[in-house]
Write a protein that holds these residues in place. Sequence first.
Motif: not given
Length: 204
Positions: A45-46, A52-53, A55, A58, A71
Amino acid sequence: MVFLAKLLPASRSVITALVVTGLMLFSVGKAQAVNIDFDDLNPADLIGDDGYIPLTNQYESLGVLFESGAYLLGYSPKSAPNYVNGPGFSIHFLGVLPTYVSMYVGSNLEHKVGIRAYGVNGYFEDRLTDGEVRGMQWEDSTPYRPNQFISFYMPEGISSINLAGQADTYMDDLTFSVSVPEPSSLLLLFLGMLITYLHRKRLQ
């Protein structure tokens, strides 16, 4: 009957005092421990179109924000399946600051990792893991140990933690303790009034 009539108000006062004292005892010195193992998130989901997205918020509901490239990856070297990895990243605490923070830290490239915890009024503490140092200070290298346990304790509270390595840093099982606030001034005032009342009744 007269004896019972006098005893009933006194017993009510004693019970009230015991209840208030019990509330105070349960509200003082309590601490809530929070553990984040990152296994509740899905790394898929990231991942966006550009890779990569990192954090961010969250875990904001738990009082934690991440910044600067943390990450989420799978295949954790500590506790499967997930962990946090990056060249370096920051952890910021929201609301009531924790007094104790711990985590497991390492480097997939077996480098040293520097960890700095910030308190209030500019206070900070540093930790350094074992591992390799590349470059001019290579002689400062030490045998690498994976999953090194790092902890901080600051009675005044910990506001943020920075982790930085030469190229690779990972962290897992973030745990922190937040102290529950002491009883309010109103409760203390009520207790004082109750004690004064009971003392006057006994002198009558």
